[in-house]
Design a protein around this motif. Structure first.
Motif, PDB file in Angstrom:
ATOM      1  N   LYS A  45      10.643  -2.086 -20.408  1.00  0.00           N
ATOM      2  CA  LYS A  45       9.308  -1.526 -20.206  1.00  0.00           C
ATOM      3  C   LYS A  45       9.331  -0.249 -19.348  1.00  0.00           C
ATOM      4  N   ASN A  46       8.267   0.524 -19.549  1.00  0.00           N
ATOM      5  CA  ASN A  46       8.048   1.722 -18.720  1.00  0.00           C
ATOM      6  C   ASN A  46       7.137   1.370 -17.559  1.00  0.00           C
ATOM      7  N   ILE A  47       7.624   1.625 -16.346  1.00  0.00           N
ATOM      8  CA  ILE A  47       6.862   1.223 -15.160  1.00  0.00           C
ATOM      9  C   ILE A  47       6.569   2.446 -14.288  1.00  0.00           C
ATOM     10  N   LEU A  48       5.358   2.472 -13.737  1.00  0.00           N
ATOM     11  CA  LEU A  48       5.001   3.513 -12.766  1.00  0.00           C
ATOM     12  C   LEU A  48       4.648   2.840 -11.453  1.00  0.00           C
ATOM     13  N   GLU A  49       5.227   3.349 -10.359  1.00  0.00           N
ATOM     14  CA  GLU A  49       4.771   2.882  -9.053  1.00  0.00           C
ATOM     15  C   GLU A  49       4.019   4.003  -8.346  1.00  0.00           C
ATOM     16  N   ILE A  50       2.834   3.688  -7.859  1.00  0.00           N
ATOM     17  CA  ILE A  50       2.023   4.694  -7.161  1.00  0.00           C
ATOM     18  C   ILE A  50       2.091   4.436  -5.661  1.00  0.00           C
ATOM     19  N   GLY A  51       2.576   5.415  -4.903  1.00  0.00           N
ATOM     20  CA  GLY A  51       2.693   5.264  -3.444  1.00  0.00           C
ATOM     21  C   GLY A  51       3.893   4.418  -3.077  1.00  0.00           C
ATOM     22  N   THR A  52       5.059   4.920  -3.412  1.00  0.00           N
ATOM     23  CA  THR A  52       6.277   4.089  -3.293  1.00  0.00           C
ATOM     24  C   THR A  52       6.763   3.902  -1.855  1.00  0.00           C
ATOM     25  N   GLY A  53       6.427   4.828  -0.959  1.00  0.00           N
ATOM     26  CA  GLY A  53       6.849   4.689   0.448  1.00  0.00           C
ATOM     27  C   GLY A  53       8.360   4.595   0.568  1.00  0.00           C
ATOM     28  N   ASP A  82       4.876   9.472  -4.784  1.00  0.00           N
ATOM     29  CA  ASP A  82       4.247   9.367  -3.460  1.00  0.00           C
ATOM     30  C   ASP A  82       3.778  10.759  -3.069  1.00  0.00           C
ATOM     31  N   LYS A  83       2.601  10.830  -2.458  1.00  0.00           N
ATOM     32  CA  LYS A  83       2.095  12.155  -2.067  1.00  0.00           C
ATOM     33  C   LYS A  83       2.795  12.671  -0.817  1.00  0.00           C
ATOM     34  N   SER A  84       3.521  11.801  -0.127  1.00  0.00           N
ATOM     35  CA  SER A  84       4.247  12.234   1.068  1.00  0.00           C
ATOM     36  C   SER A  84       5.695  12.589   0.731  1.00  0.00           C
ATOM     37  N   VAL A 112      15.831   5.418 -10.956  1.00  0.00           N
ATOM     38  CA  VAL A 112      14.402   5.532 -10.633  1.00  0.00           C
ATOM     39  C   VAL A 112      14.106   7.012 -10.436  1.00  0.00           C
ATOM     40  N   ASN A 113      13.041   7.469 -11.072  1.00  0.00           N
ATOM     41  CA  ASN A 113      12.661   8.864 -10.951  1.00  0.00           C
ATOM     42  C   ASN A 113      11.597   8.999  -9.852  1.00  0.00           C
ATOM     43  N   PHE A 114      11.997   9.495  -8.678  1.00  0.00           N
ATOM     44  CA  PHE A 114      11.057   9.636  -7.558  1.00  0.00           C
ATOM     45  C   PHE A 114      10.419  11.013  -7.572  1.00  0.00           C
ATOM     46  N   PRO A 132      -1.223   0.294  -2.180  1.00  0.00           N
ATOM     47  CA  PRO A 132      -1.793   1.518  -1.590  1.00  0.00           C
ATOM     48  C   PRO A 132      -2.280   1.251  -0.167  1.00  0.00           C
ATOM     49  N   PRO A 133      -2.653   2.305   0.563  1.00  0.00           N
ATOM     50  CA  PRO A 133      -3.298   2.074   1.864  1.00  0.00           C
ATOM     51  C   PRO A 133      -4.638   1.387   1.629  1.00  0.00           C
ATOM     52  N   TYR A 134      -4.879   0.271   2.307  1.00  0.00           N
ATOM     53  CA  TYR A 134      -6.141  -0.431   2.053  1.00  0.00           C
ATOM     54  C   TYR A 134      -6.859  -0.931   3.312  1.00  0.00           C
ATOM     55  N   ILE A 135      -6.470  -0.417   4.460  1.00  0.00           N
ATOM     56  CA  ILE A 135      -7.149  -0.841   5.679  1.00  0.00           C
ATOM     57  C   ILE A 135      -8.434  -0.018   5.852  1.00  0.00           C
ATOM     58  N   LYS A 136      -9.502  -0.738   6.165  1.00  0.00           N
ATOM     59  CA  LYS A 136     -10.805  -0.123   6.415  1.00  0.00           C
ATOM     60  C   LYS A 136     -10.732   0.752   7.661  1.00  0.00           C
ATOM     61  N   LYS A 137     -11.417   1.884   7.630  1.00  0.00           N
ATOM     62  CA  LYS A 137     -11.363   2.804   8.768  1.00  0.00           C
ATOM     63  C   LYS A 137     -11.667   2.091  10.093  1.00  0.00           C
TER      64      LYS A 137
END
Ligand code: GLN
Length: 283
Positions: free
Chosen positions: A116-124, A145-147, A167-169, A189-194
């Motif tokens: 399968k083709n897999i995408l990870e968003i925000g791999t850290g 990852d945006k960072s 893995v293609n980063f 993803p980041p999920y803590i409330k402000k």
């Protein structure tokens, strides 16, 4: 009079305890083991042995860091996740044991030889993508990852685990990403409330990257962005695997339904809290 290991441990752990460090006993033992360059078991089997002045000095250095709430994973520069040891630093979220649930759920639906083709968003740190490719080596994984700093850590981990070519980063924000259509998308993803950010444990609050923790005002903002995008990036019947906060299931179900997802299931972590959401896209 020279101190033995037992005496210095008693002193160190009571100091950590005074600073409200919950794992004070274990941490004092692990740091002493690091100081003496032996295993924790060896420390515990040699409690009557004397400790030298230079080792006391070294031990105090590590204890001092811990007393300032520096996470154990930062002092050691690694953290175990799934079956592997991952390099970590201040640029990535320290892998959490509850995130292993997402790996379990994905492996359940992927046979051993799956392609399968897999995408990870925000791999850290890359811990999810790397654990998955080690378990299912015929899959193809893109991890974004945006960072840039996080991507550097993830690539280093991929090298350590010899999957650097598998893995293609990519350093890109999910908003700007237009890739293939994927069979599976996974994200923690980041999920803590402000408003909850300030009440996090000091280890987390002082040392882990906000960018990996803060889910905006409601805590759900990154999810909404990801879900919308996944509607486009997933194949029909493709599956989305998300790590979620314990009180976020209800809102996320609503949002997923609005975006063409159904068959939504939520799994609890070992402490009985909602943690892993699995959903299929079909419309
Ligand atoms: N579970 C993490 C924590 O409580 C948060 C992880 C995240 O925001 N993705 O610190």
């Amino acid at each position: 009079m020279m101190m033995n290991l037992q005496q210095i441990l008693a002193k160190a752990s009571s100091q950590l305890k005074l600073n409200n460090i919950k794992s004070f006993k274990l941490d004092s033992e692990l740091l002493l083991a690091k100081t003496l360059d032996v295993s924790r078991e060896e420390v515990l089997l040699n409690l009557n042995k004397k400790i030298s002045q230079s080792d006391i000095k070294k031990y105090n250095y590590y204890l001092n860091l811990r007393n300032q709430y520096k996470p154990m994973a930062h002092i050691f520069k690694y953290k175990f996740f799934w079956k592997y040891k991952f390099f970590v630093n201040k640029d990535v979220l320290i892998p959490r044991p509850e995130t292993e649930l997402i790996i379990e759920q994905i492996l359940k639906i992927l046979p051993k030889k799956s392609k399968k083709n897999i995408l990870e968003i925000g791999t850290g740190s890359g811990c999810i993508a790397i654990s998955l490719i080690r378990e299912r080596p015929n899959c193809r994984i893109v991890a974004i990852d945006k960072s840039l700093k996080a991507i550097k850590v993830a690539k280093k981990n991929a090298e350590i685990h010899q999957v650097g070519k598998k893995v293609n980063f990519l350093n890109i924000d999910v908003d700007k990403y237009f890739g293939n259509k994927y069979d599976i998308i996974v994200s923690n993803p980041p999920y803590i409330k402000k408003s909850d950010l300030l009440s996090l444990d000091k280890d987390v609050k002082f040392y882990e990257p906000k960018i990996a923790l803060s889910g905006g005002f409601s805590g759900l903002e990154t999810f909404f962005k990801i879900i919308k995008k996944c509607n486009k990036l997933l194949k029909n019947n493709g599956m989305l695997f998300l790590e979620i906060g314990e009180k976020q299931g209800k809102e996320l179900r609503k949002n997923l339904k609005l975006n063409g997802f159904n068959q939504i299931k939520i799994y609890k972590d070992l402490s009985g809290k909602d943690r892993c959401l699995v959903s299929t896209k079909n419309h």
